[in-house]
Design a protein around this motif. Sequence first.
Motif, PDB file in Angstrom:
ATOM      1  N   HIS B  89       0.796  -1.230   0.000  1.00 45.51           N
ATOM      2  CA  HIS B  89       0.000   0.000   0.000  1.00 45.51           C
ATOM      3  C   HIS B  89       0.834   1.288   0.000  1.00 45.51           C
ATOM      4  O   HIS B  89       0.656   2.163  -0.844  1.00 45.51           O
ATOM      5  N   LEU B  92       2.621   2.011  -3.188  1.00 45.27           N
ATOM      6  CA  LEU B  92       1.773   2.285  -4.351  1.00 45.27           C
ATOM      7  C   LEU B  92       1.630   3.795  -4.553  1.00 45.27           C
ATOM      8  O   LEU B  92       1.715   4.304  -5.674  1.00 45.27           O
ATOM      9  N   ASP B 123      -9.427  -5.883  -2.324  1.00 42.77           N
ATOM     10  CA  ASP B 123      -7.998  -5.539  -2.382  1.00 42.77           C
ATOM     11  C   ASP B 123      -7.729  -4.331  -3.281  1.00 42.77           C
ATOM     12  O   ASP B 123      -7.160  -3.335  -2.847  1.00 42.77           O
ATOM     13  N   THR B 124      -8.177  -4.413  -4.531  1.00 46.80           N
ATOM     14  CA  THR B 124      -7.886  -3.302  -5.445  1.00 46.80           C
ATOM     15  C   THR B 124      -8.733  -2.065  -5.109  1.00 46.80           C
ATOM     16  O   THR B 124      -8.240  -0.940  -5.221  1.00 46.80           O
ATOM     17  N   SER B 126      -9.553  -1.058  -2.304  1.00 47.66           N
ATOM     18  CA  SER B 126      -8.914  -0.354  -1.189  1.00 47.66           C
ATOM     19  C   SER B 126      -7.735   0.496  -1.650  1.00 47.66           C
ATOM     20  O   SER B 126      -7.239   1.326  -0.897  1.00 47.66           O
ATOM     21  N   GLU B 127      -7.261   0.269  -2.870  1.00 42.48           N
ATOM     22  CA  GLU B 127      -6.113   1.028  -3.383  1.00 42.48           C
ATOM     23  C   GLU B 127      -6.544   2.061  -4.420  1.00 42.48           C
ATOM     24  O   GLU B 127      -5.723   2.551  -5.190  1.00 42.48           O
ATOM     25  N   THR B 130      -4.647   5.569  -4.677  1.00 43.84           N
ATOM     26  CA  THR B 130      -3.175   5.587  -4.671  1.00 43.84           C
ATOM     27  C   THR B 130      -2.585   6.313  -5.880  1.00 43.84           C
ATOM     28  O   THR B 130      -1.390   6.580  -5.905  1.00 43.84           O
TER      29      THR B 130
END
Lengths: 315, 394
Positions: B89, B92, B123-124, B126-127, B130
């Motif tokens: 994380h 990123l 997962d993605t 949550s990013e 970024t």
Amino acid sequence: MAVRKPPITTREYWAPGHAACAGCGPAIVMRLATKAFSEAMEEKYGDPNAFAIAHATGCMEVVSGVFPYTSWKAPWIHVAFENAAAVASGVEAAWKKLGRKGKILAIGGDGGTADIGLQALSGMLERRHNVVYLMYDNEAYMNTGIQRSSSTPYGAWTTTSPPGKYSIGEDKPKKWVALIAAAHQIPYVATASIGDPYDFYRKMKKAASVDGPAFVQVLAPCVPGWRIPPEKTVEVAKLAIETGLWPLFEIENGDFHNIKFQRFPKDGKFKKPIEDYLRLQGRFKHLFKRPEAIQELKNQIKELWRILGKEVELP
Amino acid sequence: MPMKKVMKGNEAAAWAAKLAKPKVVAAFPITPSTLVPEKISEFVADGEMDAEFIKVESEHSAISACVGASAAGVRTFTATASQGLALMHEVLFIAAGMRLPIVMAIGNRALSAPINIWNDWQDTISERDTGWMQFYAENNQEALDLILIAFKVAEDERVLLPAMVGFDAFILTHTVEPVEIPDQEVVDEFLGEYVPKHAYLDPARPITQGALGFPAHYMEARYTVWEAMENARKVIKEVFDEFEKKFGRRYHMIEEYKTDDAEIILLTMGSLAGTLKEFVDKKREEGIKIGAAKMTVYRPFPIEEIRALAKKAKVLAILEKDISFGIGGAVFADTSRALINEKEKPIMLDFILGLGGRDVTFENLEEVVEISKKALEGEKVEEINWIGLRKEIL
């Protein structure tokens, strides 16, 4: 008349005008390390500039790379606190593919190396990247103030190891990353101190010259963190060697039976007491009211020497 | 001639990496994407792929090594999922902030706790903030194609941002499908060699990368990431066009299916889109005016395409395998933002389903349609609905 080559190159990669404190030990490390690196690169590849630097977050990174300025006259990258070794791995791999000759220098303080960056360091060493990892050890998190790290010595005051009614200051022995690095059986591991700049220079050159990973742990006093006057930095670093508190050694290929020592007294008896070293520094002031703590510190240093295969006497 | 091979989604991702010819790959195994580094290892071992493959000790080091390699000026690839992505994380943000066009394949998987290796998009999702572009594949062919597309967009000088391509855990990562592998020469023509002007660690031209940004500069640096992501909208569409010309397959920011006369439109991402198309056909036979839409690009968010889609629907039902606790689904929240100032907008409903690999069945979809129909008829329904939830075990 033959002109002797200066013992240290006059080339500079660490430009003046950085934002470090007066008398900063790590700043001396940066300057000497890059000079040594360039000389090694010149000898090995015929190009003194054949290196790049991957820097962990820390005081030296902060004082040297404040946009839009830079103190670095070499290709330099900073990514985060814990990953200088991993970033260096990537740079090295890219250089390999680009066919670029040279070596990568990864730099981290004790926080970025002994603590949060230890895993990435281990991975980099184990994978045998052609990288020198330089740990400048000022024995606390100096970037964020003065908090203890696992490299903070026993008895030292920091803001998170304050002496008090129930505390003598830092209550754990110092973690020696050089020994952890050597356990990876890499070509070259050394400890150094800016108190002996020629020894440090030679070791950095050697680290840069070997094929494969190398690790150098250099003692670099921090003026505000150690509570010392700016003009005492080198003197303190020198006393660390002379009192036996900071062993200077080299371990090649993880061979602990053939450790090379520098400035080790022939009879194993150090002449100067560690009190001389402690007395100069505000961070150990409180220990003089607690002689048993100083004795404990001595015991720990003796134990370190024993692990290194030497019985020593400390006055 | 392009050849067709039956392969798993992970293999398709590895093939895409091979075709893109990255100079450095750094990866750590994690279920369900482990096969990606395994397959790449084989390619490298057999001399079919000329890359330095760094077998790192963690995902944090995988992405860190990619940042180092990309900053040194070479094309760089990695793969991960779930906890591995979460471990990356911090870096990123740095990869995007340093404008490094790294491409990453992700076998979309749920996040702990409880530990769960199966599919959702948490997962993605949550990013999403970024600064990485995000693509979602419906099938294994798309996984391969979108990775090539991601490289092309990421390396465009108007963009220079990293990109992740998600494909659903097990549903795609471990399921075999026929995949067309494009010719290497055509891919070479499409991608060209990566020669950065902004990121290199060259002793002949020393530069400082990753400096400290004081308040006087930080905001402007972040703005350039925003600007690059805005530029990406246009560039992605251009690349979709070029991809179609070269490879014959067409991609859209949002792909629509039977939406023109639809009253209810089900919007989703990833492999669920395939299920929806089949379901729409079934409902159409029953005379229900329903359509489906698949969001292929989630970052940059396809704002204009959402607006165009919303004009067609009376109810826009968003089906998503993620949850932003305290507000609802992330895709729902983003879609709402796209429509907030539109004069006419559909009723919008959110359906959280399929978390942690729970099957999304036709029964579940019937429930979605039932709730949507009620809303269409003016009945008050919940905005956020958990579908397929086993209330009896709560």
